[in-house]
Design a protein around this motif. Structure first.
Motif, short mmCIF file in Angstrom:
data_model
loop_
_atom_site.label_atom_id
_atom_site.label_comp_id
_atom_site.label_asym_id
_atom_site.label_seq_id
_atom_site.Cartn_x
_atom_site.Cartn_y
_atom_site.Cartn_z
N ALA A 1 0.85 -1.30 -0.12
CA ALA A 1 -0.14 -0.08 -0.17
C ALA A 1 0.75 1.08 0.00
O ALA A 1 1.94 1.12 0.58
N SER A 2 0.52 2.38 -0.51
CA SER A 2 1.28 3.54 -0.66
C SER A 2 -0.04 4.57 -0.71
O SER A 2 -0.94 4.52 -1.46
N THR A 3 0.44 5.76 0.02
CA THR A 3 -0.65 7.05 0.40
C THR A 3 0.07 8.12 -0.44
O THR A 3 1.23 8.53 0.04
N SER A 4 -0.65 8.81 -1.47
CA SER A 4 0.07 10.08 -1.79
C SER A 4 -0.70 11.18 -1.49
O SER A 4 -2.00 11.36 -1.68
N GLN B 1 -1.68 21.29 -8.03
CA GLN B 1 -1.48 20.12 -8.68
C GLN B 1 -2.82 19.07 -8.57
O GLN B 1 -3.07 18.35 -9.13
N TRP B 2 -3.79 19.57 -7.92
CA TRP B 2 -5.07 18.96 -7.78
C TRP B 2 -5.91 18.64 -8.91
O TRP B 2 -6.54 17.62 -9.13
N SER B 3 -5.97 19.62 -9.74
CA SER B 3 -6.98 19.53 -10.87
C SER B 3 -6.31 18.29 -11.81
O SER B 3 -7.09 17.52 -12.22
N ALA B 4 -5.06 18.23 -12.12
CA ALA B 4 -4.50 17.29 -12.92
C ALA B 4 -4.64 15.92 -12.21
O ALA B 4 -4.79 14.89 -12.94
N GLU B 5 -4.21 16.10 -10.84
CA GLU B 5 -4.10 14.77 -10.34
C GLU B 5 -5.66 14.03 -10.28
O GLU B 5 -5.81 12.85 -10.38
N LEU B 6 -6.75 14.89 -9.99
CA LEU B 6 -8.03 14.37 -9.94
C LEU B 6 -8.40 13.92 -11.29
O LEU B 6 -9.37 12.97 -11.55
N PRO C 1 -10.73 23.06 0.39
CA PRO C 1 -10.00 21.82 0.80
C PRO C 1 -8.53 22.18 0.97
O PRO C 1 -8.06 23.14 0.68
N GLN C 2 -7.99 21.33 2.15
CA GLN C 2 -6.87 21.34 2.53
C GLN C 2 -5.51 20.40 1.86
O GLN C 2 -4.32 20.97 1.93
N ALA C 3 -6.06 19.27 1.58
CA ALA C 3 -5.11 18.19 1.09
C ALA C 3 -6.08 17.18 0.61
O ALA C 3 -7.09 16.78 0.78
N VAL C 4 -5.37 16.57 -0.64
CA VAL C 4 -5.69 15.43 -1.30
C VAL C 4 -4.98 14.53 -1.10
O VAL C 4 -3.79 14.46 -1.27
N SER C 5 -5.57 13.20 -0.99
CA SER C 5 -4.66 11.90 -0.59
C SER C 5 -5.28 10.94 -1.42
O SER C 5 -6.67 10.62 -1.44
N VAL C 6 -4.60 9.90 -1.92
CA VAL C 6 -5.15 8.81 -2.84
C VAL C 6 -4.39 7.54 -2.08
O VAL C 6 -3.07 7.58 -1.90
N ARG D 1 -3.53 3.80 -2.48
CA ARG D 1 -3.30 2.71 -3.66
C ARG D 1 -2.85 1.32 -2.97
O ARG D 1 -1.95 1.33 -2.12
N ILE D 2 -3.44 0.37 -3.30
CA ILE D 2 -2.88 -1.02 -2.90
C ILE D 2 -2.59 -1.90 -4.03
O ILE D 2 -3.47 -2.18 -4.90
N ASP D 3 -1.53 -2.56 -4.16
CA ASP D 3 -0.98 -3.23 -5.37
C ASP D 3 -1.29 -2.61 -6.72
O ASP D 3 -1.90 -3.31 -7.74
N GLY D 4 -0.88 -1.23 -6.61
CA GLY D 4 -1.06 -0.39 -8.07
C GLY D 4 -2.62 -0.07 -8.41
O GLY D 4 -2.72 0.39 -9.29
N ARG D 5 -3.51 -0.33 -7.43
CA ARG D 5 -5.07 0.09 -7.77
C ARG D 5 -5.68 1.18 -6.70
O ARG D 5 -5.35 0.94 -5.25
N ASP D 6 -6.15 2.05 -7.15
CA ASP D 6 -6.50 2.78 -6.22
C ASP D 6 -7.57 2.22 -5.40
O ASP D 6 -8.77 1.48 -5.54
N GLU D 7 -7.75 2.53 -3.97
CA GLU D 7 -8.66 2.09 -2.99
C GLU D 7 -9.61 3.17 -2.37
O GLU D 7 -10.69 2.83 -2.03
N ALA D 8 -9.05 4.35 -2.44
CA ALA D 8 -9.51 5.34 -1.59
C ALA D 8 -9.18 6.69 -2.08
O ALA D 8 -7.96 6.98 -2.34
N LEU D 9 -10.00 7.83 -1.96
CA LEU D 9 -9.75 9.19 -2.24
C LEU D 9 -10.19 10.07 -0.88
O LEU D 9 -11.40 9.87 -0.68
N SER D 10 -9.20 10.61 -0.33
CA SER D 10 -9.56 11.38 0.88
C SER D 10 -9.33 12.80 0.59
O SER D 10 -8.30 13.31 0.33
N ILE D 11 -10.29 13.62 1.22
CA ILE D 11 -10.13 15.10 0.96
C ILE D 11 -10.23 15.71 2.39
O ILE D 11 -11.46 15.67 3.06
#
Length: 427
Positions: free
Chosen positions: A319-322, A329-334, A399-404, A406-416
């Motif tokens: 798992a990794s969290t960005s 950067q938010w518009s491009a990442e979203l 919003p203050q931060a955007v977090s994604v 990912r587990i095994d290369g697949r998105d599992e959650a988006l947190s704002i």
């Protein structure tokens, strides 16, 4: 009911598994009404095929010491409560003896909140299964109604069987409701093995319709199809461990309606659904699909708890969290996040510092997320499949931060994160 696509994997020879080998303890919850007879019938069928002990429990809700009358407050006599409990014991004893003439089942009475008392008692008895009764169209009874059944399911880590009066034998035609969430149905194979007399089941998945809300879902079909087949492959492996062969049935439309219609179409005797256990206020709002399935189903319904992956196991799963705090950067990442995940079924929760955790939507297809630099608003759009105009847009100001996650290369959650709380989108 919509058209049905049946996808049958390669046939495998399976030896018959020892039925109910792991079932040791069953709790039957009754309020003494006729609706509980189905629960006793189910317990009798299960007990006749194994050595499980059966524990009957009735819960009386507490009464106030005083109540209002025409001439003021009236104090209830001390013997009123004892008489009430004695009367309930007699009712339950008369029910129990019909199915346990040898009197090997235990009979218990508690005073308290029904769902909490039942779950606590099940833990004390180390129960493998909790059973409540239902009639043809809905869960009934003075005490163990539909909402109580769902509250038991949300609170308990023990599978719950809502038994239909039509249950005259151990189920042989079983339908399992399969979604794309990887943290669900882990205990379903073992739970089904406890009470079903079959080596083959149907895994039914309800897909979003091809077009709604002006979104061309056909462009996402290949990714969705891959995710669905990967999910089924994992379930197939789980059921193989208990020597059961699943078939994949693909339906289209509203999940509770399609699942119950298909169960009626194939004359299923057991419909299995998962419910995610939640904490706090979010727990009270979860399990909406399971609740609607219980209300609509003509057959028995088995509700199995769904477990989230422990944090130490997530770490081992790659798992990794960005975390992105730079708003340019938010518009491009979203936009990238939307391209990867549009069409996936998602849940949306809001953790408010004043109101607590609230569930805004469950099992809605994810349409997209975007950030507008001009007004500083981030938008998450979800769309339901039935009816066409059922959709939801969540707007987050400043919003203050955007977090994604990912587990095994697949998105599992988006947190704002915002204003001391957060909005959480999970797949």
């Amino acid at each position: 009911m919509t058209a049905i696509d049946k996808i049958t994997p390669g046939m495998k020879d399976r030896k018959a598994s020892p039925l109910h080998a792991a079932l040791k303890s069953v709790v039957v919850a009754t309020d003494g009404s006729d609706s509980a007879i189905a629960a006793f019938q189910a317990a009798s069928l299960i007990a006749s095929h194994c050595t499980a002990s059966v524990h009957v429990l009735s819960v009386l809700e507490p009464l106030p010491v005083m109540f209002t009358a025409a001439d003021g407050m009236v104090l209830l006599p001390p013997d009123f409560y004892q008489a009430r409990e004695d009367e309930q014991r007699a009712i339950v004893r008369n029910q129990t003896v019909l199915f346990d003439p040898a009197q090997t089942w235990t009979m218990n009475l508690r005073v308290g909140h029904p769902a909490e008392s039942i779950v606590a008692f099940a833990h004390e008895q180390k129960a493998d299964l909790i059973i409540v009764g239902a009639n043809k169209h809905t869960v009934v009874g003075r005490l163990f109604g539909e909402e109580t059944a769902m509250e038991i399911a949300r609170l308990s880590d023990v599978p719950l069987l809502v038994a239909s009066p039509a249950m005259k034998r151990l189920p042989r035609r079983v339908v399992v409701a399969m979604d794309l969430e990887t943290d669900g149905l882990q205990c379903a194979p073992q739970a089904i093995q406890l009470l079903a007399d079959t080596r083959s089941i149907s895994c039914a998945h309800v897909k979003p319709r091809a077009e709604f809300l002006g979104v061309d879902w056909a462009s996402y079909d290949s990714g969705y199809e891959l995710a669905m087949r990967e999910r089924f492959k994992a379930l197939e492996k789980d059921f193989d461990s208990v020597q059961m062969r699943p078939d994949l049935i693909v339906l289209h439309g509203d999940p509770p309606r399609e699942l119950t219609d298909y169960a009626a179409y194939c004359k299923a005797e057991l419909l299995v659904v998962g419910v995610k256990r939640r904490r706090g206020r979010a727990r009270a709002l979860g399990g909406r699909i399971a609740s609607r399935v219980i209300r609509r189903a003509d057959c028995s319904v088995l509700v199995v708890p769904r477990f989230t992956v422990p944090s130490n196991e997530i770490a081992r799963a790659g798992a990794s969290t960005s975390v992105i705090q730079d708003s340019p950067q938010w518009s491009a990442e979203l936009n990238k996040f939307t391209q990867r995940n549009a069409g996936r079924v998602a849940n949306l929760e809001v953790d408010d510092p004043e109101l607590g955790a609230l569930v805004e939507a469950t099992h809605y297809p994810f349409v997209g997320a975007d950030y507008d630099h001009k007004d500083g608003r981030l938008t998450i759009a979800l769309g339901n499949t039935h009816p066409v105009n059922n959709h939801l847009t969540r707007t987050i100001e400043h919003p203050q931060a955007v977090s994604v996650l990912r587990i095994d290369g697949r998105d599992e959650a988006l947190s704002i994160t915002h204003g001391g709380g957060q909005t959480l989108l999970t797949f």
